[in-house]
Design a protein around this motif. Structure first.
Motif, mmCIF file in Angstrom:
data_model
loop_
_atom_site.group_PDB
_atom_site.id
_atom_site.type_symbol
_atom_site.label_atom_id
_atom_site.label_comp_id
_atom_site.label_asym_id
_atom_site.label_seq_id
_atom_site.Cartn_x
_atom_site.Cartn_y
_atom_site.Cartn_z
ATOM 1 N N LEU A 1 -7.637 4.035 -4.088
ATOM 2 C CA LEU A 1 -8.312 3.567 -2.875
ATOM 3 C C LEU A 1 -8.652 2.084 -3.001
ATOM 4 O O LEU A 1 -8.509 1.323 -2.052
ATOM 5 C CB LEU A 1 -9.580 4.385 -2.616
ATOM 6 C CG LEU A 1 -9.355 5.856 -2.261
ATOM 7 C CD1 LEU A 1 -10.687 6.566 -2.059
ATOM 8 C CD2 LEU A 1 -8.489 5.992 -1.010
ATOM 9 N N MET B 1 -5.595 -0.011 -2.275
ATOM 10 C CA MET B 1 -4.989 -0.023 -0.937
ATOM 11 C C MET B 1 -5.943 -0.412 0.189
ATOM 12 O O MET B 1 -5.489 -0.733 1.274
ATOM 13 C CB MET B 1 -4.294 1.310 -0.632
ATOM 14 C CG MET B 1 -5.184 2.500 -0.477
ATOM 15 S SD MET B 1 -4.316 3.976 0.090
ATOM 16 C CE MET B 1 -3.120 4.229 -1.169
ATOM 17 N N HIS B 2 -7.249 -0.384 -0.072
ATOM 18 C CA HIS B 2 -8.184 -0.690 1.014
ATOM 19 C C HIS B 2 -9.072 -1.890 0.686
ATOM 20 O O HIS B 2 -9.122 -2.346 -0.444
ATOM 21 C CB HIS B 2 -9.061 0.524 1.311
ATOM 22 C CG HIS B 2 -8.315 1.646 1.959
ATOM 23 N ND1 HIS B 2 -7.742 1.540 3.205
ATOM 24 C CD2 HIS B 2 -8.024 2.899 1.534
ATOM 25 C CE1 HIS B 2 -7.155 2.676 3.527
ATOM 26 N NE2 HIS B 2 -7.297 3.523 2.526
ATOM 27 N N ALA C 1 0.833 -1.204 0.000
ATOM 28 C CA ALA C 1 0.000 0.000 0.000
ATOM 29 C C ALA C 1 0.867 1.253 0.000
ATOM 30 O O ALA C 1 0.615 2.201 -0.740
ATOM 31 C CB ALA C 1 -0.917 0.001 1.215
#
Lengths: 171, 365
Positions: A105, A108-109, A47
């Motif tokens: 996003l 990374m999430h 990330a």
């Protein structure tokens, strides 16, 4: 395949991270993988690595240049600033750069929608706006049914609901 | 009152105990919050930061949880004071680099620390000894719920709490535990564990967070993702991982004692020998050897010696704690001499390790 970071040298290091079934991939040349500390298992996270690459990853150079011109109307932060620091300028930047943030996003999430704590005031705002929407629907129905007595009552209720909503708005 | 007078002494601080503290040294839950309509601290001008500090600081200071507290602006703290706070894990290294427009509010028990204008307007954290992530979360959740009544948070229905760095977006939560894992390091299983933990979406870092070395076999495990998962799910997931690591560490220790006792005793005996007799020793070597002594205490090789002694020395042999103790600025070479003096003195009553006394940890399936 070219390196995801410098986009100039052939990628030699290929990383795959599988988080609960979602595969994230990144390809790097030797120099960039060293610079990003990929060979150090304690200091490395995908990330962190993906951050800072921004949306330029899938955009053509011309488009990338165009997006880096975008500036936040609220705080003056530019997309180029974001690429440089990996940080945003203010809360409004999330709207300004929404397009390029989307894929970042996602990578990374776990999801792209917030689940979890909601501030009390926001909860009320959400409830009030839901109530207001329901009242509007009822009003439309009442008018369609030519039930004007009911419509008048609903109009008053809407007035009260609107007032509540505006009073509750964060200052 | 200066921060030096406010802080609990290292001796007292090291006596704090919690569940699984043989392996889990401390638990921490941190929340990132920002105010709406203001630039994030990293982009805000100094005047804006000073202004937002003026709004946030009184709000934090008047919290019931902060009845007895220390508060100051970062530009009022000396370099030494800031670094002492870093060595105590009460502020981040990033925050120690801040000056005008940033601040700190710390409660009496040192269990709640609020950094103002670090990377975000608010970085609030709850700390607990041992494995107590749920308690830490409850404590900081309460602080946050109080603050949201008086501070207008930057929040979006879709993206949650808006943070300066997209890696913190959503819940803004960072759950972390500091683990002492000498067994996994000695048995060379640590890289395997790190790889596995990383694959599960968690980060493994050194003692002082991002980009630091794992000195003294101390590792920090924390969640990586903050969006798309609720706080309690994040907590449950990391708790499961931590339980597994604890089990692996205990098993590694038991296996080492059973299969390679000479290797373990050699490491611990040498560590004791050097720590108790050296006349010059670096901070790095001290950390690594104290870790082995801590393992020796866990294996009952030092009867009558408490783990708190080693934990206290972990802290007091750090460069800035040492500097504070001896006053004035010490040159690194001089620091190494003073550190060795202190270690010899503190360990003079500790008897040589008694290998016949060894109590290996119970093996689990």
């Amino acid at each position: 395949m070219l390196c995801d970071v410098c986009k100039q040298i052939e990628a030699k290091v290929h990383l795959t991270q599988i988080v609960e079934g979602v595969t994230k991939k990144i390809d790097l040349c030797e120099a960039c993988s060293k610079a990003k500390g990929v060979d150090d298992p304690t200091g490395f996270s995908l990330a962190d690595l993906l951050l800072g690459l921004g949306a330029a990853q899938d955009a053509t150079p011309a488009v990338a240049e165009e997006t880096s011109q975008v500036t936040c109307p609220q705080c003056g932060f530019s997309h180029a600033d974001f690429k440089k620091s990996g940080r945003l300028g203010c809360a409004a930047c999330y709207e300004t750069f929404a397009d390029s943030l989307g894929s970042l996003l996602k990578s990374m999430h776990k999801g792209t929608r917030h689940v979890g704590k909601v501030p009390q005031a926001q909860k009320q705002t959400r409830d009030y706006s839901a109530a207001l929407k329901a009242l509007h629907q009822k009003l439309d129905q009442a008018i369609a049914a030519e039930n004007f007595e009911q419509a008048a009552i609903l109009r008053d209720e809407i007035k009260v609901a609107k007032h509540k909503l505006s009073e509750n708005a964060p200052t | 009152m200066s921060i030096h007078d406010f802080l609990i002494s290292p001796a007292e601080a090291s006596k704090r105990t919690g569940p699984h503290d043989r392996i889990v040294m401390s638990s921490r839950v941190r929340l990132a919050r920002n105010l709406t309509g203001l630039a994030f601290p990293g982009w805000a001008k100094k005047t804006e930061r000073v202004k937002s500090l003026g709004v946030i600081r009184p709000a934090v200071e008047t919290l019931p949880q902060m009845a007895d507290h220390f508060a100051d602006a970062m530009d009022n703290l000396s370099q030494l004071e800031k670094q002492i706070l870093v060595e105590r894990h009460l502020i981040s290294r990033e925050h120690a680099a801040k000056s005008a427009g940033s601040g700190l509010v710390l409660n009496r028990e040192e269990t709640i620390s609020v950094m103002i204008n670090e990377e975000d307007h608010l970085r609030m954290q709850a700390l607990r000894p041992g494995l107590q992530l749920k308690h830490a979360w409850q404590a900081i959740d309460e602080v946050d719920s109080q603050l949201e009544k008086v501070l207008p948070y930057a929040y979006s229905q879709e993206l949650g709490y808006l943070t300066a760095c997209p890696t913190n977006l959503g819940t803004g939560i960072r759950v972390s535990a500091m683990l002492h894992l000498p067994g996994l390091v000695l048995s060379e299983q640590i890289n395997q564990i790190i790889t596995a933990v990383t694959k599960l979406g968690h980060a493994v870092r050194g003692l002082y967070g991002e980009g630091t070395e794992a000195l003294g076999n101390i590792f920090q495990v924390s969640n990586q993702m903050t969006l798309g998962e609720s706080e309690t799910d994040i907590l449950d997931r990391i708790n499961k991982v931590l339980q597994q690591i604890i089990e692996h560490e205990e098993n590694a220790r038991a296996t080492l004692v059973e299969k390679k006792p000479k290797v373990v005793f050699n490491h611990i005996g040498r560590a004791y020998g050097i720590l108790a007799n050296a006349h010059s020793i670096s901070s790095k070597e001290t950390m690594n050897l104290l870790s082995l002594m801590r393992l020796g205490i866990d294996l009952a090789l030092f009867p009558g010696i408490e783990r708190a002694l080693v934990d206290e020395l972990f802290l007091t042999t750090q460069p800035f704690h040492l500097q504070k103790l001896f006053g004035d600025k010490l040159a690194p070479e001089e620091r190494d001499l003073r550190r060795a003096d202190m270690l010899r003195e503190r360990l003079q009553d500790v008897k040589r390790p008694n290998y016949k006394n060894v109590v290996p940890p119970p093996m689990t399936e």
